[in-house]
Design a protein around this motif. Structure first.
Motif, PDB file in Angstrom:
ATOM      1  N   LEU A 193       1.056  -1.080   0.104  1.00  0.00           N
ATOM      2  CA  LEU A 193       0.052  -0.026   0.210  1.00  0.00           C
ATOM      3  C   LEU A 193       0.966   1.277   0.067  1.00  0.00           C
ATOM      4  CD1 LEU A 193      -2.766  -0.995   2.332  1.00  0.00           C
ATOM      5  CD2 LEU A 193      -2.902  -0.901  -0.092  1.00  0.00           C
ATOM      6  N   LEU A 194       2.138   1.152   0.458  1.00  0.00           N
ATOM      7  CA  LEU A 194       3.098   2.353   0.459  1.00  0.00           C
ATOM      8  C   LEU A 194       3.567   2.527  -0.864  1.00  0.00           C
ATOM      9  CD1 LEU A 194       4.995   1.539   3.574  1.00  0.00           C
ATOM     10  CD2 LEU A 194       3.125   3.279   3.491  1.00  0.00           C
ATOM     11  N   PRO A 195       3.729   3.821  -1.127  1.00  0.00           N
ATOM     12  CA  PRO A 195       4.532   4.157  -2.477  1.00  0.00           C
ATOM     13  C   PRO A 195       5.950   3.551  -2.521  1.00  0.00           C
ATOM     14  CG  PRO A 195       3.845   6.130  -1.462  1.00  0.00           C
ATOM     15  CD  PRO A 195       3.113   5.217  -0.657  1.00  0.00           C
ATOM     16  N   MET A 196       6.466   3.589  -3.386  1.00  0.00           N
ATOM     17  CA  MET A 196       7.932   2.979  -3.260  1.00  0.00           C
ATOM     18  C   MET A 196       8.810   3.984  -2.789  1.00  0.00           C
ATOM     19  SD  MET A 196       8.450   0.172  -4.062  1.00  0.00           S
ATOM     20  CE  MET A 196       9.920  -0.063  -4.266  1.00  0.00           C
ATOM     21  N   SER A 197       8.393   5.324  -2.817  1.00  0.00           N
ATOM     22  CA  SER A 197       9.242   6.233  -2.405  1.00  0.00           C
ATOM     23  C   SER A 197       9.272   6.441  -0.696  1.00  0.00           C
ATOM     24  CB  SER A 197       9.096   7.898  -2.843  1.00  0.00           C
ATOM     25  OG  SER A 197       7.374   8.229  -2.437  1.00  0.00           O
ATOM     26  N   ALA A 198       8.316   5.958  -0.186  1.00  0.00           N
ATOM     27  CA  ALA A 198       8.056   5.804   1.357  1.00  0.00           C
ATOM     28  C   ALA A 198       9.170   4.688   1.812  1.00  0.00           C
ATOM     29  CB  ALA A 198       6.743   5.360   1.695  1.00  0.00           C
ATOM     30  N   LEU A 199       9.405   3.843   1.005  1.00  0.00           N
ATOM     31  CA  LEU A 199      10.262   2.499   1.417  1.00  0.00           C
ATOM     32  C   LEU A 199      11.578   2.878   1.150  1.00  0.00           C
ATOM     33  CD1 LEU A 199       8.186  -0.162  -0.269  1.00  0.00           C
ATOM     34  CD2 LEU A 199       8.154   0.502   2.150  1.00  0.00           C
ATOM     35  N   ALA A 200      12.006   3.736   0.168  1.00  0.00           N
ATOM     36  CA  ALA A 200      13.362   3.926  -0.276  1.00  0.00           C
ATOM     37  C   ALA A 200      13.859   4.990   0.870  1.00  0.00           C
ATOM     38  CB  ALA A 200      13.488   4.512  -1.645  1.00  0.00           C
ATOM     39  N   LYS A 201      15.338   5.189   1.166  1.00  0.00           N
ATOM     40  CA  LYS A 201      15.737   6.167   1.769  1.00  0.00           C
ATOM     41  C   LYS A 201      16.216   7.244   0.966  1.00  0.00           C
ATOM     42  CE  LYS A 201      17.759   3.471   5.525  1.00  0.00           C
ATOM     43  NZ  LYS A 201      19.109   3.264   6.575  1.00  0.00           N
ATOM     44  N   ASP A 202      16.020   8.575   1.367  1.00  0.00           N
ATOM     45  CA  ASP A 202      16.802   9.405   0.513  1.00  0.00           C
ATOM     46  C   ASP A 202      18.138   9.536   0.400  1.00  0.00           C
ATOM     47  OD1 ASP A 202      14.120  10.417   0.284  1.00  0.00           O
ATOM     48  OD2 ASP A 202      14.240  11.702   2.116  1.00  0.00           O
ATOM     49  N   THR A 203      18.676  10.081  -0.676  1.00  0.00           N
ATOM     50  CA  THR A 203      20.112  10.547  -0.902  1.00  0.00           C
ATOM     51  C   THR A 203      20.361  11.560  -0.465  1.00  0.00           C
ATOM     52  OG1 THR A 203      20.246   9.162  -2.998  1.00  0.00           O
ATOM     53  CG2 THR A 203      21.893  10.761  -2.889  1.00  0.00           C
ATOM     54  N   ARG A 204      21.331  12.020   0.401  1.00  0.00           N
ATOM     55  CA  ARG A 204      21.471  13.227   1.253  1.00  0.00           C
ATOM     56  C   ARG A 204      22.941  13.757   1.221  1.00  0.00           C
ATOM     57  NH1 ARG A 204      19.673  11.809   6.628  1.00  0.00           N
ATOM     58  NH2 ARG A 204      20.388   9.853   6.178  1.00  0.00           N
ATOM     59  N   LEU A 205      23.159  15.110   1.251  1.00  0.00           N
ATOM     60  CA  LEU A 205      24.352  15.613   1.407  1.00  0.00           C
ATOM     61  C   LEU A 205      24.521  16.048   2.769  1.00  0.00           C
ATOM     62  CD1 LEU A 205      27.067  17.380   1.122  1.00  0.00           C
ATOM     63  CD2 LEU A 205      25.217  19.249   0.415  1.00  0.00           C
ATOM     64  N   TRP A 206      25.649  15.593   3.663  1.00  0.00           N
ATOM     65  CA  TRP A 206      25.959  16.112   5.041  1.00  0.00           C
ATOM     66  C   TRP A 206      26.885  17.224   5.017  1.00  0.00           C
ATOM     67  CZ3 TRP A 206      28.295  11.992   8.887  1.00  0.00           C
ATOM     68  CH2 TRP A 206      28.262  12.624  10.424  1.00  0.00           C
ATOM     69  N   GLU A 208      31.180  10.717  -5.051  1.00  0.00           N
ATOM     70  CA  GLU A 208      30.328   9.637  -5.650  1.00  0.00           C
ATOM     71  C   GLU A 208      29.000   9.875  -4.633  1.00  0.00           C
ATOM     72  OE1 GLU A 208      30.140   4.914  -5.795  1.00  0.00           O
ATOM     73  OE2 GLU A 208      31.813   5.667  -4.346  1.00  0.00           O
ATOM     74  N   VAL A 209      27.922   9.799  -5.594  1.00  0.00           N
ATOM     75  CA  VAL A 209      26.676   9.816  -4.968  1.00  0.00           C
ATOM     76  C   VAL A 209      25.988   8.577  -5.076  1.00  0.00           C
ATOM     77  CG1 VAL A 209      24.472  11.146  -5.304  1.00  0.00           C
ATOM     78  CG2 VAL A 209      26.570  12.352  -5.473  1.00  0.00           C
ATOM     79  N   ARG A 210      25.493   8.016  -4.233  1.00  0.00           N
ATOM     80  CA  ARG A 210      24.811   6.461  -4.400  1.00  0.00           C
ATOM     81  C   ARG A 210      23.554   6.738  -3.831  1.00  0.00           C
ATOM     82  NH1 ARG A 210      29.034   2.980  -1.332  1.00  0.00           N
ATOM     83  NH2 ARG A 210      27.312   1.458  -2.065  1.00  0.00           N
ATOM     84  N   GLU A 211      22.587   6.096  -4.532  1.00  0.00           N
ATOM     85  CA  GLU A 211      21.114   6.158  -4.378  1.00  0.00           C
ATOM     86  C   GLU A 211      20.743   5.760  -2.644  1.00  0.00           C
ATOM     87  OE1 GLU A 211      16.862   4.742  -5.862  1.00  0.00           O
ATOM     88  OE2 GLU A 211      18.461   4.556  -7.040  1.00  0.00           O
ATOM     89  N   GLY A 212      20.079   6.444  -2.092  1.00  0.00           N
ATOM     90  CA  GLY A 212      19.734   6.154  -0.798  1.00  0.00           C
ATOM     91  C   GLY A 212      20.733   6.194   0.356  1.00  0.00           C
ATOM     92  N   LEU A 213      21.988   6.751  -0.069  1.00  0.00           N
ATOM     93  CA  LEU A 213      23.027   7.008   0.889  1.00  0.00           C
ATOM     94  C   LEU A 213      23.307   8.481   1.257  1.00  0.00           C
ATOM     95  CD1 LEU A 213      25.531   4.117  -0.218  1.00  0.00           C
ATOM     96  CD2 LEU A 213      23.572   4.124   1.617  1.00  0.00           C
ATOM     97  N   VAL A 214      24.135   8.774   2.127  1.00  0.00           N
ATOM     98  CA  VAL A 214      24.708   9.941   2.680  1.00  0.00           C
ATOM     99  C   VAL A 214      25.949   9.909   2.232  1.00  0.00           C
ATOM    100  CG1 VAL A 214      25.096  11.740   4.515  1.00  0.00           C
ATOM    101  CG2 VAL A 214      23.185  10.082   4.628  1.00  0.00           C
ATOM    102  N   PHE A 215      26.413  11.372   1.452  1.00  0.00           N
ATOM    103  CA  PHE A 215      27.718  11.806   1.138  1.00  0.00           C
ATOM    104  C   PHE A 215      27.903  13.004   1.749  1.00  0.00           C
ATOM    105  CE2 PHE A 215      25.134  13.763  -2.057  1.00  0.00           C
ATOM    106  CZ  PHE A 215      25.826  14.980  -2.184  1.00  0.00           C
ATOM    107  N   SER A 216      29.254  13.301   2.133  1.00  0.00           N
ATOM    108  CA  SER A 216      29.564  14.474   3.147  1.00  0.00           C
ATOM    109  C   SER A 216      30.648  15.303   2.174  1.00  0.00           C
ATOM    110  CB  SER A 216      30.038  14.086   4.405  1.00  0.00           C
ATOM    111  OG  SER A 216      31.247  13.249   4.165  1.00  0.00           O
ATOM    112  N   ILE A 217      30.451  16.542   2.676  1.00  0.00           N
ATOM    113  CA  ILE A 217      31.564  17.633   2.410  1.00  0.00           C
ATOM    114  C   ILE A 217      32.435  18.068   3.623  1.00  0.00           C
ATOM    115  CG2 ILE A 217      31.948  19.753   1.253  1.00  0.00           C
ATOM    116  CD1 ILE A 217      29.864  19.019  -0.838  1.00  0.00           C
ATOM    117  N   GLU A 218      33.496  17.917   3.670  1.00  0.00           N
ATOM    118  CA  GLU A 218      34.130  18.422   5.008  1.00  0.00           C
ATOM    119  C   GLU A 218      35.143  19.718   4.804  1.00  0.00           C
ATOM    120  OE1 GLU A 218      36.203  15.071   6.990  1.00  0.00           O
ATOM    121  OE2 GLU A 218      34.487  13.786   6.257  1.00  0.00           O
ATOM    122  N   GLU A 219      35.258  20.481   5.740  1.00  0.00           N
ATOM    123  CA  GLU A 219      35.802  21.623   5.567  1.00  0.00           C
ATOM    124  C   GLU A 219      37.578  21.290   5.141  1.00  0.00           C
ATOM    125  OE1 GLU A 219      36.432  25.657   5.474  1.00  0.00           O
ATOM    126  OE2 GLU A 219      34.554  24.700   6.001  1.00  0.00           O
TER     127      GLU A 219
END
Length: 113
Positions: free
Chosen positions: A14-27, A94-105
């Motif tokens: 019943l849930l849309p696929m987007s609700a099951l997938a994690k978001d790709t995010r920048l930290w 590298e940007v990977r679907e559903g994972l977090v990538f970071s940019i550090e000072e």
């Protein structure tokens, strides 16, 4: 046990696929709040829209995570502007679907004011 499994499957259907997938995010692990974040396929200098617009206040504070949208997995250059007016380009992230990538000072080398 079988009922519980069947219920989970039913609810998942019943849930849309987007609700099951994690978001790709920048930290943001830079020293400043980011006011603009754009991505380009590595080496192409073809900058996409401002991803900071995905945030409620259109900025990305230090230690905040920003949802990245409309960006398929791959290797990207990331360009950002921070509140101090500094513009930086960080190559080959590298940007990977559903994972977090970071940019550090400490990794910033290509910045201008």
């Amino acid at each position: 046990m079988a009922r519980a499994t069947a219920l989970i499957i039913f609810i998942s259907a019943l849930l849309p696929m987007s609700a099951l997938a994690k978001d790709t995010r920048l930290w943001n692990l830079t020293a400043n709040t980011l006011t603009s974040v754009q991505l380009s396929p590595a080496g192409k200098n073809d900058w996409g829209r401002n991803q900071a617009d995905n945030d409620r206040d259109h900025t990305v504070d230090h230690d905040e995570r920003l949802k990245i949208t409309d960006t398929p997995p791959g290797i990207y250059d990331v360009k950002f502007v921070d509140k101090s007016g500094r513009t930086c380009v960080v190559p080959n992230i590298e940007v990977r679907e559903g994972l977090v990538f970071s940019i550090e000072e400490k990794s910033l080398k290509n910045c201008a004011k």
